[in-house]
Design a protein around this motif. Sequence first.
Motif, PDB file in Angstrom:
ATOM      1  N   THR A  21     -15.067  13.613 -15.109  1.00  0.00           N
ATOM      2  CA  THR A  21     -15.693  13.360 -16.403  1.00  0.00           C
ATOM      3  C   THR A  21     -16.466  14.606 -16.826  1.00  0.00           C
ATOM      4  O   THR A  21     -16.619  15.554 -16.048  1.00  0.00           O
ATOM      5  CB  THR A  21     -16.659  12.165 -16.334  1.00  0.00           C
ATOM      6  N   ALA A  22     -16.979  14.580 -18.036  1.00  0.00           N
ATOM      7  CA  ALA A  22     -17.779  15.704 -18.530  1.00  0.00           C
ATOM      8  C   ALA A  22     -19.013  15.917 -17.662  1.00  0.00           C
ATOM      9  O   ALA A  22     -19.491  17.044 -17.515  1.00  0.00           O
ATOM     10  CB  ALA A  22     -18.179  15.452 -19.979  1.00  0.00           C
ATOM     11  N   GLY A  23     -19.518  14.855 -17.059  1.00  0.00           N
ATOM     12  CA  GLY A  23     -20.694  14.940 -16.195  1.00  0.00           C
ATOM     13  C   GLY A  23     -20.378  15.256 -14.747  1.00  0.00           C
ATOM     14  O   GLY A  23     -21.272  15.324 -13.918  1.00  0.00           O
ATOM     15  N   GLY A  24     -19.101  15.417 -14.421  1.00  0.00           N
ATOM     16  CA  GLY A  24     -18.695  15.687 -13.050  1.00  0.00           C
ATOM     17  C   GLY A  24     -17.818  14.579 -12.498  1.00  0.00           C
ATOM     18  O   GLY A  24     -17.490  13.618 -13.187  1.00  0.00           O
ATOM     19  N   LEU A  25     -17.447  14.726 -11.245  1.00  0.00           N
ATOM     20  CA  LEU A  25     -16.576  13.766 -10.582  1.00  0.00           C
ATOM     21  C   LEU A  25     -17.314  12.454 -10.329  1.00  0.00           C
ATOM     22  O   LEU A  25     -18.427  12.450  -9.817  1.00  0.00           O
ATOM     23  CB  LEU A  25     -16.076  14.333  -9.251  1.00  0.00           C
ATOM     24  N   VAL A  26     -16.676  11.344 -10.711  1.00  0.00           N
ATOM     25  CA  VAL A  26     -17.226  10.012 -10.482  1.00  0.00           C
ATOM     26  C   VAL A  26     -16.296   9.306  -9.503  1.00  0.00           C
ATOM     27  O   VAL A  26     -15.096   9.192  -9.757  1.00  0.00           O
ATOM     28  CB  VAL A  26     -17.310   9.217 -11.806  1.00  0.00           C
ATOM     29  N   MET A  27     -16.838   8.864  -8.373  1.00  0.00           N
ATOM     30  CA  MET A  27     -16.046   8.172  -7.361  1.00  0.00           C
ATOM     31  C   MET A  27     -16.294   6.667  -7.465  1.00  0.00           C
ATOM     32  O   MET A  27     -17.424   6.227  -7.674  1.00  0.00           O
ATOM     33  CB  MET A  27     -16.418   8.650  -5.961  1.00  0.00           C
ATOM     34  N   ILE A  28     -15.203   5.898  -7.291  1.00  0.00           N
ATOM     35  CA  ILE A  28     -15.293   4.436  -7.290  1.00  0.00           C
ATOM     36  C   ILE A  28     -14.658   3.944  -5.998  1.00  0.00           C
ATOM     37  O   ILE A  28     -13.506   4.265  -5.705  1.00  0.00           O
ATOM     38  CB  ILE A  28     -14.572   3.835  -8.515  1.00  0.00           C
ATOM     39  N   GLY A  31     -11.770  -1.396  -4.722  1.00  0.00           N
ATOM     40  CA  GLY A  31     -12.188  -2.689  -5.249  1.00  0.00           C
ATOM     41  C   GLY A  31     -13.460  -2.640  -6.076  1.00  0.00           C
ATOM     42  O   GLY A  31     -13.850  -3.642  -6.668  1.00  0.00           O
ATOM     43  N   GLY A  32     -14.099  -1.496  -6.136  1.00  0.00           N
ATOM     44  CA  GLY A  32     -15.355  -1.359  -6.876  1.00  0.00           C
ATOM     45  C   GLY A  32     -15.116  -1.172  -8.364  1.00  0.00           C
ATOM     46  O   GLY A  32     -14.004  -0.902  -8.812  1.00  0.00           O
ATOM     47  N   ALA A  33     -16.185  -1.320  -9.119  1.00  0.00           N
ATOM     48  CA  ALA A  33     -16.103  -1.177 -10.569  1.00  0.00           C
ATOM     49  C   ALA A  33     -17.242  -0.303 -11.073  1.00  0.00           C
ATOM     50  O   ALA A  33     -18.303  -0.216 -10.457  1.00  0.00           O
ATOM     51  CB  ALA A  33     -16.162  -2.545 -11.238  1.00  0.00           C
ATOM     52  N   LEU A  34     -17.000   0.342 -12.203  1.00  0.00           N
ATOM     53  CA  LEU A  34     -17.982   1.195 -12.848  1.00  0.00           C
ATOM     54  C   LEU A  34     -17.950   0.911 -14.334  1.00  0.00           C
ATOM     55  O   LEU A  34     -16.877   0.938 -14.947  1.00  0.00           O
ATOM     56  CB  LEU A  34     -17.657   2.669 -12.591  1.00  0.00           C
ATOM     57  N   THR A  35     -19.117   0.636 -14.925  1.00  0.00           N
ATOM     58  CA  THR A  35     -19.215   0.410 -16.355  1.00  0.00           C
ATOM     59  C   THR A  35     -20.069   1.509 -16.953  1.00  0.00           C
ATOM     60  O   THR A  35     -21.193   1.742 -16.497  1.00  0.00           O
ATOM     61  CB  THR A  35     -19.856  -0.961 -16.663  1.00  0.00           C
ATOM     62  N   ARG A  36     -19.525   2.196 -17.959  1.00  0.00           N
ATOM     63  CA  ARG A  36     -20.252   3.260 -18.651  1.00  0.00           C
ATOM     64  C   ARG A  36     -19.497   3.650 -19.900  1.00  0.00           C
ATOM     65  O   ARG A  36     -18.407   3.140 -20.153  1.00  0.00           O
ATOM     66  CB  ARG A  36     -20.476   4.464 -17.754  1.00  0.00           C
ATOM     67  N   ALA A  37     -20.034   4.568 -20.652  1.00  0.00           N
ATOM     68  CA  ALA A  37     -19.368   5.074 -21.850  1.00  0.00           C
ATOM     69  C   ALA A  37     -18.477   6.250 -21.453  1.00  0.00           C
ATOM     70  O   ALA A  37     -18.922   7.174 -20.771  1.00  0.00           O
ATOM     71  CB  ALA A  37     -20.393   5.509 -22.886  1.00  0.00           C
ATOM     72  N   PHE A  38     -17.209   6.193 -21.859  1.00  0.00           N
ATOM     73  CA  PHE A  38     -16.231   7.229 -21.539  1.00  0.00           C
ATOM     74  C   PHE A  38     -15.714   7.868 -22.814  1.00  0.00           C
ATOM     75  O   PHE A  38     -15.539   7.192 -23.829  1.00  0.00           O
ATOM     76  CB  PHE A  38     -15.035   6.632 -20.788  1.00  0.00           C
ATOM     77  N   ALA A  39     -15.409   9.155 -22.745  1.00  0.00           N
ATOM     78  CA  ALA A  39     -14.737   9.845 -23.839  1.00  0.00           C
ATOM     79  C   ALA A  39     -13.269   9.419 -23.837  1.00  0.00           C
ATOM     80  O   ALA A  39     -12.741   8.948 -22.822  1.00  0.00           O
ATOM     81  CB  ALA A  39     -14.849  11.354 -23.659  1.00  0.00           C
ATOM     82  N   ALA A  40     -12.599   9.591 -24.960  1.00  0.00           N
ATOM     83  CA  ALA A  40     -11.202   9.180 -25.090  1.00  0.00           C
ATOM     84  C   ALA A  40     -10.319   9.847 -24.034  1.00  0.00           C
ATOM     85  O   ALA A  40      -9.455   9.205 -23.438  1.00  0.00           O
ATOM     86  CB  ALA A  40     -10.691   9.487 -26.489  1.00  0.00           C
ATOM     87  N   GLY A  41     -10.530  11.119 -23.770  1.00  0.00           N
ATOM     88  CA  GLY A  41      -9.735  11.835 -22.777  1.00  0.00           C
ATOM     89  C   GLY A  41      -9.954  11.319 -21.363  1.00  0.00           C
ATOM     90  O   GLY A  41      -9.024  11.279 -20.555  1.00  0.00           O
TER      91      GLY A  41
END
Length: 68
Positions: A21-28, A31-41
Amino acid sequence: MTDRTQATLTNLDAGPRGLETAGGLVMIDAGGALTRAFAAGELAAATASGWFAIRTADPAPRPKRRAR
């Protein structure tokens, strides 16, 4: 400013998976979930990977303008 979409990504794979992501690598975790605002890309990359179930939140409806 770029438009962002609120979404939940759920990792469908047996191991941890990451998304750049623009903020860096996000690991999940598996079976885990992540909710946040994402850019279209970012959402396009997550979709193309096939690793995540993606659920986006519908944006709030904009009020209709009355004709003058």
